[in-house]
Design an enzyme around this catalytic site. Sequence first.
Site, PDB file in Angstrom:
ATOM      1  N   SER A 118       0.832  -1.196   0.000  1.00  0.00           N
ATOM      2  CA  SER A 118       0.000   0.000   0.000  1.00  0.00           C
ATOM      3  C   SER A 118       0.875   1.257   0.000  1.00  0.00           C
ATOM      4  O   SER A 118       1.654   1.460  -0.933  1.00  0.00           O
ATOM      5  CB  SER A 118      -0.961  -0.037   1.197  1.00  0.00           C
ATOM      6  OG  SER A 118      -2.024   0.867   1.021  1.00  0.00           O
ATOM      7  N   ASP A 267      -8.228  -6.159  -4.824  1.00  0.00           N
ATOM      8  CA  ASP A 267      -7.369  -5.139  -4.213  1.00  0.00           C
ATOM      9  C   ASP A 267      -7.849  -3.747  -4.623  1.00  0.00           C
ATOM     10  O   ASP A 267      -7.130  -2.992  -5.282  1.00  0.00           O
ATOM     11  CB  ASP A 267      -5.923  -5.395  -4.669  1.00  0.00           C
ATOM     12  CG  ASP A 267      -4.918  -4.415  -4.072  1.00  0.00           C
ATOM     13  OD1 ASP A 267      -5.226  -3.805  -3.027  1.00  0.00           O
ATOM     14  OD2 ASP A 267      -3.825  -4.277  -4.651  1.00  0.00           O
ATOM     15  N   HIS A 295      -6.539  -6.635  -0.454  1.00  0.00           N
ATOM     16  CA  HIS A 295      -5.448  -5.681  -0.305  1.00  0.00           C
ATOM     17  C   HIS A 295      -4.468  -6.203   0.742  1.00  0.00           C
ATOM     18  O   HIS A 295      -4.837  -6.413   1.891  1.00  0.00           O
ATOM     19  CB  HIS A 295      -6.018  -4.330   0.131  1.00  0.00           C
ATOM     20  CG  HIS A 295      -5.023  -3.221   0.200  1.00  0.00           C
ATOM     21  ND1 HIS A 295      -4.333  -2.779  -0.895  1.00  0.00           N
ATOM     22  CD2 HIS A 295      -4.615  -2.449   1.243  1.00  0.00           C
ATOM     23  CE1 HIS A 295      -3.546  -1.778  -0.549  1.00  0.00           C
ATOM     24  NE2 HIS A 295      -3.690  -1.568   0.752  1.00  0.00           N
TER      25      HIS A 295
END
Length: 574
Positions: A118, A267, A295
């Site tokens: 991320s 995701d 994710h």
Amino acid sequence: MPDGIKLAVDVYLPSTWHPGQRMPTILHQTRYWRAMAYRWPLSAFKESLPRGLMGHYAKRFLANGYAWMSVDVRGSGASFGHRRYSHAPEEISDGGHIVDWILQQPWSNGQVGSLGISYSGASAELLLVNQHPAVKAVAPMFSGFDLYPEIAFPGGIHLTWFTNTWQQITDSLDQNTLPFGGWLANLSIIGVHPVDEDPNETMLSKAIASHRLNWKPHKEALGITFRDDTPPSNHDLPNIDALGPMWYQDTIDRSGAAVYSFTGWFDGGYQHAAIRRHLTLTNPQNKLIIGPWDHGGRRQISPYSLGPAQFDHVGELLKFFDYHLKSLHTGIDQEAPIHYFTMGEEQWKATNMWPPMTTPLTLHLAPQYELQKESATEEQAKDIYSVDTTAGTGPESRWHTLVGLPINNPYPDRSEQDEKLLVYTSTPLIEDIEITGHPSTTLHLSTSSTDATIFVYLEDVSDEGKVSYVTEGMLRGLHRQFNGARAPYRDPIPYRSYRRADGAPMIPGEVATLSFNLLPTSYLFKKGNRIRLAIAGVDKDHFLILPGPPPTLSIYRSHQYPSQLILPHVSHKK
């Protein structure tokens, strides 16, 4: 740093390290606390508790002969400074100075890699902006490339749930409290780990105080409609493009480093980000992998297999970094550059290009709310839909996972939600149909208002009537026009600018054409099941709902206005 800002770092070396031994280093730059401090009573169990979010990655790399360095980026964790905006130029340049520091250490062999999930995945990719010759390989995992259409404004519609939730999380972390921590946060028994030379946390208190000036992403996003808008209260930020790697793509590409993009079909919109990145950057040693993951890749998500991810992410990364940082023959250089997972078939596949070879399968919106291959013959056919503002995709969606929330029961049977939507369903399939790539739709519609948000869901209807979510797409009517501009990156779908000059309000009652792609997927519709396209006017759980009364939509399916769904069909016939 050269400007005097102090950054908090943790350095880990293998337990077998001895003076004179040199090894490559993995750099992890995060804004989500590099390490946690556990106070009484948790301090009694701290040895069994995770020190940082990437702890299991660090342990595996250490066991395989790497040094590991975690950094609180400026304006976060125990580091000083404030954040004018995410990945501002000074934050990016910090990475280059950190690499310089690594090379001066007695354990460094002069080879550096970087990875992260991320935000820290974007940090790994943006490290390449410095073009430091020691950085040979990076792995941006589950992270964005062009942030406007991927995470902040998919289809030009503000993903308000995400920007608001992410701001709440980062506000909490920046003030040294757990987000959604309840009584844990109030007791302050968990916090960011201070640096070793700060046992009384005096420096930490000063660092936390400096974070009060950090930017507010949700507040800024509320003032944005078009991608070239300047946030009204943050003139340091030119526009939203400056937040993502796409802004620096040419510089990143010239670094010469190998890039391994990790992502999952669920995701958020980041699987499209990873595809864009892989197609745009030109190093032939770049890799892309797309799994049936949320994710972060912790969960495997498929209508046919749901549970903890059955994939060794760290092992795959070790193959990549061992090859580039240790010159080991791991075999990764002999593999196809792209691997992806087909849900339903539950199989991994490899390809040298994206999308793989497909044939368009066109399904037309037809009478009796059917999808059929035959084109429309009627001249004035349309269906009327009064938008139901209670429609949504629920609390365990591809969007919820973007902030680390678990999705244990993603998109349960969609039958109940579909009753609120306008749905078109095919007849039972006479054979298995695999779609891999980017589905698209063209809807000819009119609305009772000057704007509309349109959401479409591709669904799989079993012979028992269970409705499974496959993927989705969306578009705000204001952004429906194409201006013929070339995309600033390589993308397998038509480029839509989302710029102010290309905005066009809708005219009530006038037919408009909305052509847009759904988020990419790879999915096998099984023989006997049916394909469904469900159309909504809101997703109350995640996206901005436009002001004013709910509009009425007229969806045309005539010879003049042939609304349709186009699927990228992979043929297995020889």
